[in-house]
Design an enzyme around this catalytic site. Sequence first.
Site, short mmCIF file in Angstrom:
data_model
loop_
_atom_site.label_atom_id
_atom_site.label_comp_id
_atom_site.label_asym_id
_atom_site.label_seq_id
_atom_site.Cartn_x
_atom_site.Cartn_y
_atom_site.Cartn_z
N TYR A 1 27.80 -45.24 -25.47
CA TYR A 1 27.39 -45.29 -26.87
C TYR A 1 27.41 -43.85 -27.44
CZ TYR A 1 24.19 -45.27 -30.81
OH TYR A 1 23.62 -45.06 -32.04
N LYS B 1 18.79 -54.49 -29.40
CA LYS B 1 19.97 -55.38 -29.33
C LYS B 1 19.56 -56.78 -28.85
CE LYS B 1 22.28 -51.71 -30.60
NZ LYS B 1 21.22 -50.74 -30.87
O1 P1T Z 1 19.75 -47.53 -31.19
P1 P1T Z 1 18.82 -47.36 -30.04
O2 P1T Z 1 17.83 -48.46 -29.90
O3 P1T Z 1 18.20 -45.99 -29.99
O4 P1T Z 1 19.71 -47.49 -28.68
C1 P1T Z 1 20.70 -46.60 -28.33
C2 P1T Z 1 21.74 -47.30 -27.49
C3 P1T Z 1 21.73 -47.15 -26.12
N1 P1T Z 1 22.64 -47.76 -25.33
C4 P1T Z 1 23.59 -48.56 -25.85
C5 P1T Z 1 24.58 -49.22 -24.95
C6 P1T Z 1 23.66 -48.77 -27.23
O5 P1T Z 1 24.61 -49.56 -27.71
C7 P1T Z 1 22.72 -48.12 -28.08
C8 P1T Z 1 22.76 -48.27 -29.56
N2 P1T Z 1 23.97 -48.75 -30.06
C9 P1T Z 1 24.25 -48.98 -31.38
C10 P1T Z 1 23.40 -48.74 -32.38
C11 P1T Z 1 25.60 -49.52 -31.65
O6 P1T Z 1 25.86 -50.03 -32.76
O7 P1T Z 1 26.44 -49.46 -30.74
#
Ligand code: P1T
Length: 396
Positions: free
Chosen positions: A110, A207
């Site tokens: 990410y 998510k």
């Molecule tokens: O957005 P947050 O709750 O801080 O999480 C970060 C994060 C960590 N690991 C993975 C695999 C992720 O996909 C994400 C956040 N990703 C998005 C916001 C996105 O749209 O891919």
Amino acid sequence: MENKDKKYGFSTKAIHAGEEPDFREGATGDVVKPIHMSSTYARKMVDVPTAGFEYSRALNPTRQALETKLAAIENTKYGLAFASGLAAESTLILALLKSGDHVVASDDLYGGTKRLYNQVMSNLGIKISFADANKSENVEKAIIPETKLIWIESPSNPLLKICNIPQISGIAKRHNLILVADNTFMSPYFQNPVDMGADIVLHSSTKYIGGHSDVVGGSIMLSDDILYEKIKYHQNAIGAVPSPFDCFLTMRGIKTLSLRMEKHNQNALAIAKFLEKHHDVEKVIYPGLSSHPQHLLAKVQARGFGGIVSFEIKGDLNTTKKFLQSLKVFALAESLGGVESLIEHPATMTHASVAAEDRAKLGISDTFIRISVGVEDVNDLINDLEQAFSKLKVES
Ligand code: P1T
């Protein structure tokens, strides 16, 4: 019911763990864990905190219930909840690494995780190397004497690359390293990395775990007592904890995780197959398609393929923009894992913070699109994609 209660199935744990009715004298027997908003807890005597609670940053009854549930669904001894996925990541890194330490990470992460390492942790002297973890030997080759941690995402965001978790865990053990697996894309319903040898599992619970695009959160699940104590200490010391209301929403989401994941999986497979046959599509990536290079590994390692489908549209950036802006059911938005279908353009949205040359090397081109397939009626989703494709023809 706790994580020790292995006799219960996933959905039973997801619904009940952490939320057993309280039958103590004076308690109301709530079937749903109450939202404990109190920021502090009064005590009768100076040196005896009431029921172990002192101050809500350190421990809060609603967060405690969520943490019990998180551990139960990921088959681990402990769960820890944070204010966001990145808050969980930051706390983990600060708890386990110091200046001069080195991390080997899979190359497709990410964008925000890469930014955290490259722009923030680098200022503290923490170094990172990226390896194509499709082949486990690339991870081993990137290890240097300062390496302390291996960090993988499987499937990865947004290319859906799969790491061989047991193999990489073997490498970590041989080199005495900690293996962290970001399990966000699979959710604990489809995959449990600790059962395959990972030391720590991490989720953006914003998510699938939350599941309704109404709460930002992060979680860490693990079974190692020493690692748990370190991270728990830093959870309080750093203070990036979720609010009791966020914990309530996250628990509410977890109760339907199994139902949602089954439907996400079913809808995503149908959409991936539709896209694979479409003449306006260059390439489709979905671990559930036999065309995915690691389809067999995905089948062995997880109990489903998830709800994320990535694809490349034929044309250029303008074609891609036109397509994305023509959709009516899919919202053009970052994030994933909610009941509603989202679509996004990683090059300008979720992975804009990744350097253009790194994106090009990885294959995140201007025509690359990521879909988070929701749980709507799949025909409505397919019809929406089809009408957006048809707009391209009319105008070209
Ligand atoms: O957005 P947050 O709750 O801080 O999480 C970060 C994060 C960590 N690991 C993975 C695999 C992720 O996909 C994400 C956040 N990703 C998005 C916001 C996105 O749209 O891919």
